[in-house]
Write a protein that holds these residues in place. Structure first.
Motif, PDB file in Angstrom:
ATOM      1  N   LYS A 135      47.571  91.775  80.466  1.00 50.13           N
ATOM      2  CA  LYS A 135      48.536  91.780  79.360  1.00 50.13           C
ATOM      3  C   LYS A 135      49.394  90.439  79.355  1.00 50.13           C
ATOM      4  O   LYS A 135      49.571  89.667  78.353  1.00 50.13           O
ATOM      5  CB  LYS A 135      49.647  92.921  79.285  1.00 50.13           C
ATOM      6  CG  LYS A 135      49.181  94.180  78.786  1.00 50.13           C
ATOM      7  CD  LYS A 135      49.410  94.031  77.216  1.00 50.13           C
ATOM      8  CE  LYS A 135      49.595  95.321  76.527  1.00 50.13           C
ATOM      9  NZ  LYS A 135      48.886  95.378  75.161  1.00 50.13           N
ATOM     10  N   LYS A 143      40.124  92.880  74.787  1.00 49.85           N
ATOM     11  CA  LYS A 143      40.959  93.130  73.579  1.00 49.85           C
ATOM     12  C   LYS A 143      41.569  92.021  73.127  1.00 49.85           C
ATOM     13  O   LYS A 143      41.504  91.889  71.852  1.00 49.85           O
ATOM     14  CB  LYS A 143      41.982  93.974  74.196  1.00 49.85           C
ATOM     15  CG  LYS A 143      41.392  95.270  74.760  1.00 49.85           C
ATOM     16  CD  LYS A 143      42.740  96.160  74.968  1.00 49.85           C
ATOM     17  CE  LYS A 143      42.233  97.832  75.438  1.00 49.85           C
ATOM     18  NZ  LYS A 143      43.128  98.497  75.839  1.00 49.85           N
ATOM     19  N   SER A 144      41.854  91.101  73.725  1.00 48.48           N
ATOM     20  CA  SER A 144      42.463  89.923  73.220  1.00 48.48           C
ATOM     21  C   SER A 144      41.409  89.197  72.582  1.00 48.48           C
ATOM     22  O   SER A 144      41.550  88.508  71.218  1.00 48.48           O
ATOM     23  CB  SER A 144      43.116  89.080  74.241  1.00 48.48           C
ATOM     24  OG  SER A 144      43.484  87.646  73.606  1.00 48.48           O
ATOM     25  N   LEU A 155      45.975  95.745  84.683  1.00 50.26           N
ATOM     26  CA  LEU A 155      46.480  95.931  83.228  1.00 50.26           C
ATOM     27  C   LEU A 155      47.644  94.994  82.696  1.00 50.26           C
ATOM     28  O   LEU A 155      47.854  94.245  82.043  1.00 50.26           O
ATOM     29  CB  LEU A 155      46.542  97.214  82.761  1.00 50.26           C
ATOM     30  CG  LEU A 155      45.361  98.273  82.514  1.00 50.26           C
ATOM     31  CD1 LEU A 155      45.831  99.541  82.484  1.00 50.26           C
ATOM     32  CD2 LEU A 155      44.228  97.725  81.648  1.00 50.26           C
ATOM     33  N   GLU A 196      41.906  93.622  79.301  1.00 47.51           N
ATOM     34  CA  GLU A 196      42.797  92.912  78.312  1.00 47.51           C
ATOM     35  C   GLU A 196      42.261  91.672  77.893  1.00 47.51           C
ATOM     36  O   GLU A 196      42.652  91.437  76.470  1.00 47.51           O
ATOM     37  CB  GLU A 196      44.281  92.628  79.204  1.00 47.51           C
ATOM     38  CG  GLU A 196      44.984  93.987  79.622  1.00 47.51           C
ATOM     39  CD  GLU A 196      45.396  94.742  78.376  1.00 47.51           C
ATOM     40  OE1 GLU A 196      45.772  93.938  77.213  1.00 47.51           O
ATOM     41  OE2 GLU A 196      45.416  96.013  78.382  1.00 47.51           O
TER      42      GLU A 196
END
Length: 162
Positions: free
Chosen positions: A140, A63-64, A136, A60
Motif C-alpha cells: 500500500k 491492484k495498482s 500488504l 498491491e
C-alpha cells in the motif's frame, strides 16, 4: 472408534508439521496452505515469512496496475475504486471486450492472492499473520497511498454531474 487425531508423518530428520492450532501461537513447523509446506528451522521459516511479505507487496502492485490500466484505457478521472459518482461520464469511453478480458484476468489474480493471504493469516501463526499484514502495508505504501492521498484532496462537488 478412536477420536484421537492421526499423527503427522515425520520426514527423514524427525521433523513433522504441527497440528492446526486455532489461537494465535508461534511454531516454526506450522504448515503454510498445504500440509507439505512446513519448515523445521528458523532460517526456512524466515524464508517463508519473507515470501508471504513479497506476496502481499505483489498483490498491491497488481491492484495498482489494474487501477492505472483502467484510468488510462477508459480515460476516467476518479477514485482508485473507479466510483461512478466521481466519474466525468462525458469523457469516459466503454472499454473494448479485449480490454475487459485483460482486466478480468488481472482481477482473477488479485482476488486469488487476496484469498490466499486470508488463508495464510488464518493459520493463526504469529509470524505468518504479521508477514501478511506487513506485506500488504508495504505494498500500500509503495503503490496505493499516492492514489488515495490524491483523492482526499478532491471532493464530490468537483465531479461533473448530470
Amino acid at each position: 472408534m478412536n477420536n484421537m487425531p492421526m499423527p503427522m508423518p515425520h520426514n527423514k530428520d524427525g521433523c513433522s508439521p504441527a497440528m492446526m492450532n486455532m489461537q494465535f501461537h508461534q511454531n516454526l513447523n506450522d504448515p503454510l496452505l498445504f500440509s507439505s509446506i512446513y519448515t523445521c528451522s528458523a532460517f526456512w521459516y524466515g524464508v517463508l515469512c519473507f515470501g508471504v511479505v513479497l506476496l502481499g507487496i505483489l498483490n498491491e502492485y497488481i491492484k495498482s496496475f489494474r487501477r492505472t490500466s483502467m484510468r488510462n484505457r477508459v480515460k476516467l478521472r476518479d477514485s482508485p475504486t473507479l466510483d461512478p459518482l466521481i466519474t466525468n461520464v462525458n469523457d469516459a469511453k466503454k472499454p473494448a471486450n479485449k480490454q475487459k478480458g485483460k482486466l478480468s484476468v488481472i482481477t482473477f489474480f488479485t482476488l486469488s492472492i487476496d484469498y490466499l493471504l486470508m488463508l495464510i493469516a488464518m493459520t493463526f501463526n504469529c509470524g505468518y499473520f504479521f508477514s501478511t499484514i506487513f506485506g500488504l502495508v508495504i505494498g500500500k505504501y509503495l503503490f496505493a497511498f499516492d492514489d488515495e492521498s490524491e483523492m482526499e484532496s478532491r471532493t464530490l462537488s468537483e465531479a461533473n454531474c448530470c
